[in-house]
Design a protein around this motif. Structure first.
Motif, PDB file in Angstrom:
ATOM      1  N   GLY A   3      -3.774  17.312 -48.850  1.00  0.00           N
ATOM      2  CA  GLY A   3      -3.131  16.385 -49.775  1.00  0.00           C
ATOM      3  C   GLY A   3      -2.927  14.999 -49.219  1.00  0.00           C
ATOM      4  N   GLU A   4      -3.580  14.726 -48.071  1.00  0.00           N
ATOM      5  CA  GLU A   4      -3.444  13.410 -47.462  1.00  0.00           C
ATOM      6  C   GLU A   4      -4.813  12.766 -47.279  1.00  0.00           C
ATOM      7  N   ALA A   5      -4.812  11.454 -47.193  1.00  0.00           N
ATOM      8  CA  ALA A   5      -6.023  10.707 -46.873  1.00  0.00           C
ATOM      9  C   ALA A   5      -5.637   9.591 -45.915  1.00  0.00           C
ATOM     10  N   GLU A   6      -6.636   9.113 -45.173  1.00  0.00           N
ATOM     11  CA  GLU A   6      -6.346   8.066 -44.208  1.00  0.00           C
ATOM     12  C   GLU A   6      -6.404   6.695 -44.871  1.00  0.00           C
ATOM     13  N   GLY A  45      -7.349 -12.266 -32.927  1.00  0.00           N
ATOM     14  CA  GLY A  45      -7.435 -10.857 -32.562  1.00  0.00           C
ATOM     15  C   GLY A  45      -7.701  -9.963 -33.763  1.00  0.00           C
ATOM     16  N   THR A  46      -7.988  -8.707 -33.480  1.00  0.00           N
ATOM     17  CA  THR A  46      -8.209  -7.718 -34.534  1.00  0.00           C
ATOM     18  C   THR A  46      -7.155  -6.633 -34.413  1.00  0.00           C
ATOM     19  N   GLU A  47      -6.470  -6.365 -35.506  1.00  0.00           N
ATOM     20  CA  GLU A  47      -5.437  -5.329 -35.549  1.00  0.00           C
ATOM     21  C   GLU A  47      -5.919  -4.217 -36.473  1.00  0.00           C
ATOM     22  N   VAL A  48      -5.857  -2.980 -36.009  1.00  0.00           N
ATOM     23  CA  VAL A  48      -6.262  -1.841 -36.831  1.00  0.00           C
ATOM     24  C   VAL A  48      -5.098  -0.868 -36.922  1.00  0.00           C
ATOM     25  N   GLU A  49      -4.724  -0.512 -38.136  1.00  0.00           N
ATOM     26  CA  GLU A  49      -3.668   0.468 -38.371  1.00  0.00           C
ATOM     27  C   GLU A  49      -4.280   1.626 -39.147  1.00  0.00           C
ATOM     28  N   LYS A  50      -4.023   2.842 -38.702  1.00  0.00           N
ATOM     29  CA  LYS A  50      -4.484   4.018 -39.438  1.00  0.00           C
ATOM     30  C   LYS A  50      -3.280   4.899 -39.710  1.00  0.00           C
ATOM     31  N   GLU A  51      -3.071   5.232 -40.970  1.00  0.00           N
ATOM     32  CA  GLU A  51      -1.937   6.058 -41.363  1.00  0.00           C
ATOM     33  C   GLU A  51      -2.421   7.117 -42.337  1.00  0.00           C
ATOM     34  N   CYS A  52      -1.914   8.323 -42.199  1.00  0.00           N
ATOM     35  CA  CYS A  52      -2.183   9.351 -43.206  1.00  0.00           C
ATOM     36  C   CYS A  52      -1.104   9.269 -44.275  1.00  0.00           C
ATOM     37  N   VAL A  53      -1.541   9.138 -45.517  1.00  0.00           N
ATOM     38  CA  VAL A  53      -0.607   9.029 -46.639  1.00  0.00           C
ATOM     39  C   VAL A  53      -1.050   9.998 -47.730  1.00  0.00           C
ATOM     40  N   PRO A  54      -0.143  10.399 -48.625  1.00  0.00           N
ATOM     41  CA  PRO A  54      -0.533  11.285 -49.722  1.00  0.00           C
ATOM     42  C   PRO A  54      -1.661  10.657 -50.544  1.00  0.00           C
ATOM     43  N   ASN A  55      -2.672  11.466 -50.875  1.00  0.00           N
ATOM     44  CA  ASN A  55      -3.863  10.873 -51.483  1.00  0.00           C
ATOM     45  C   ASN A  55      -3.818  10.784 -53.001  1.00  0.00           C
ATOM     46  N   GLY A  78     -10.290 -15.562 -40.305  1.00  0.00           N
ATOM     47  CA  GLY A  78      -9.550 -14.322 -40.482  1.00  0.00           C
ATOM     48  C   GLY A  78     -10.021 -13.553 -41.700  1.00  0.00           C
ATOM     49  N   SER A  79      -9.749 -12.266 -41.715  1.00  0.00           N
ATOM     50  CA  SER A  79     -10.097 -11.428 -42.866  1.00  0.00           C
ATOM     51  C   SER A  79      -9.273 -10.157 -42.814  1.00  0.00           C
ATOM     52  N   TYR A  80      -9.302  -9.412 -43.914  1.00  0.00           N
ATOM     53  CA  TYR A  80      -8.684  -8.095 -43.908  1.00  0.00           C
ATOM     54  C   TYR A  80      -9.565  -7.131 -44.685  1.00  0.00           C
ATOM     55  N   THR A  81      -9.495  -5.875 -44.299  1.00  0.00           N
ATOM     56  CA  THR A  81     -10.187  -4.807 -45.008  1.00  0.00           C
ATOM     57  C   THR A  81      -9.232  -3.619 -45.068  1.00  0.00           C
ATOM     58  N   VAL A  82      -9.114  -3.017 -46.234  1.00  0.00           N
ATOM     59  CA  VAL A  82      -8.304  -1.809 -46.384  1.00  0.00           C
ATOM     60  C   VAL A  82      -9.201  -0.727 -46.965  1.00  0.00           C
ATOM     61  N   LYS A  83      -9.270   0.409 -46.287  1.00  0.00           N
ATOM     62  CA  LYS A  83     -10.093   1.530 -46.747  1.00  0.00           C
ATOM     63  C   LYS A  83      -9.174   2.705 -47.044  1.00  0.00           C
ATOM     64  N   PHE A  84      -9.394   3.333 -48.200  1.00  0.00           N
ATOM     65  CA  PHE A  84      -8.571   4.467 -48.582  1.00  0.00           C
ATOM     66  C   PHE A  84      -9.336   5.349 -49.552  1.00  0.00           C
ATOM     67  N   ASP A  85      -9.514   6.616 -49.181  1.00  0.00           N
ATOM     68  CA  ASP A  85     -10.031   7.616 -50.102  1.00  0.00           C
ATOM     69  C   ASP A  85     -11.344   7.184 -50.774  1.00  0.00           C
ATOM     70  N   GLY A  86     -12.247   6.598 -49.991  1.00  0.00           N
ATOM     71  CA  GLY A  86     -13.555   6.219 -50.525  1.00  0.00           C
ATOM     72  C   GLY A  86     -13.632   4.831 -51.122  1.00  0.00           C
ATOM     73  N   ALA A  87     -12.496   4.151 -51.259  1.00  0.00           N
ATOM     74  CA  ALA A  87     -12.493   2.787 -51.802  1.00  0.00           C
ATOM     75  C   ALA A  87     -12.200   1.813 -50.669  1.00  0.00           C
ATOM     76  N   ASP A  88     -12.694   0.587 -50.803  1.00  0.00           N
ATOM     77  CA  ASP A  88     -12.217  -0.430 -49.871  1.00  0.00           C
ATOM     78  C   ASP A  88     -12.112  -1.786 -50.550  1.00  0.00           C
ATOM     79  N   VAL A  89     -11.185  -2.582 -50.048  1.00  0.00           N
ATOM     80  CA  VAL A  89     -10.976  -3.945 -50.526  1.00  0.00           C
ATOM     81  C   VAL A  89     -11.014  -4.856 -49.316  1.00  0.00           C
ATOM     82  N   THR A  90     -11.422  -6.094 -49.549  1.00  0.00           N
ATOM     83  CA  THR A  90     -11.521  -7.030 -48.441  1.00  0.00           C
ATOM     84  C   THR A  90     -11.222  -8.430 -48.939  1.00  0.00           C
TER      85      THR A  90
END
Length: 106
Positions: A3-6, A45-55, A78-90
Motif C-alpha cells: 500500500g506504499e509507493a516511493e 548542489g543536488t538534493e535527493v529525498e526518498k520517502e515511502c508514502v501511501p500510494n 536549478g531544477s526539480y523532479t518529483v517521481k511517484f507511482d509511475g508519474a513524474d513532474v519537473t
C-alpha cells in the motif's frame, strides 16, 4: 511496504540554495504537510529525498523560492523532479512558488 509507493524528490539547487524550501501535502482530506525540506546550503548542489508514502492518495508538491525568482535560470541552472507511482513532474523556472499534483485519492 504494502500500500506504499516511493516518492522521490530531486532538487538541483541554484546559486542561492538558502532561498529554496519545499513541502509535500496529502490533499485527500486534511491537506496536512507530510514531508518538507530545505533551506539548503550547497550552491549548485543536488538534493535527493526518498520517502515511502501511501500510494492511494493525492499529493501536492510545492517548491518555494524565498526571493521570488525560482531556481532557474538567472542565478544558476536549478531544477526539480518529483517521481511517484509511475508519474513524474519537473520544472525550475517559476516565481515564488510552483505546485504540482501527483497521484489520486483512493
Amino acid at each position: 511496504g504494502a500500500g506504499e509507493a516511493e516518492m522521490e524528490i530531486t532538487i538541483v539547487l541554484d546559486n542561492y540554495p538558502e532561498e529554496t524550501t519545499w513541502e509535500l501535502k496529502n490533499t485527500c482530506g486534511s491537506s496536512s504537510v507530510q514531508i518538507s525540506g530545505g533551506p539548503y546550503n550547497t550552491a549548485g548542489g543536488t538534493e535527493v529525498e526518498k520517502e515511502c508514502v501511501p500510494n492511494n492518495q493525492e499529493y501536492e508538491f510545492s517548491i518555494i523560492d524565498g526571493y521570488g525568482d525560482g531556481i532557474c535560470c538567472g542565478h544558476g541552472q536549478g531544477s526539480y523532479t518529483v517521481k511517484f507511482d509511475g508519474a513524474d513532474v519537473t520544472g525550475g523556472q517559476f516565481g515564488s512558488v510552483e505546485s504540482n499534483v501527483l497521484g489520486t485519492c483512493g
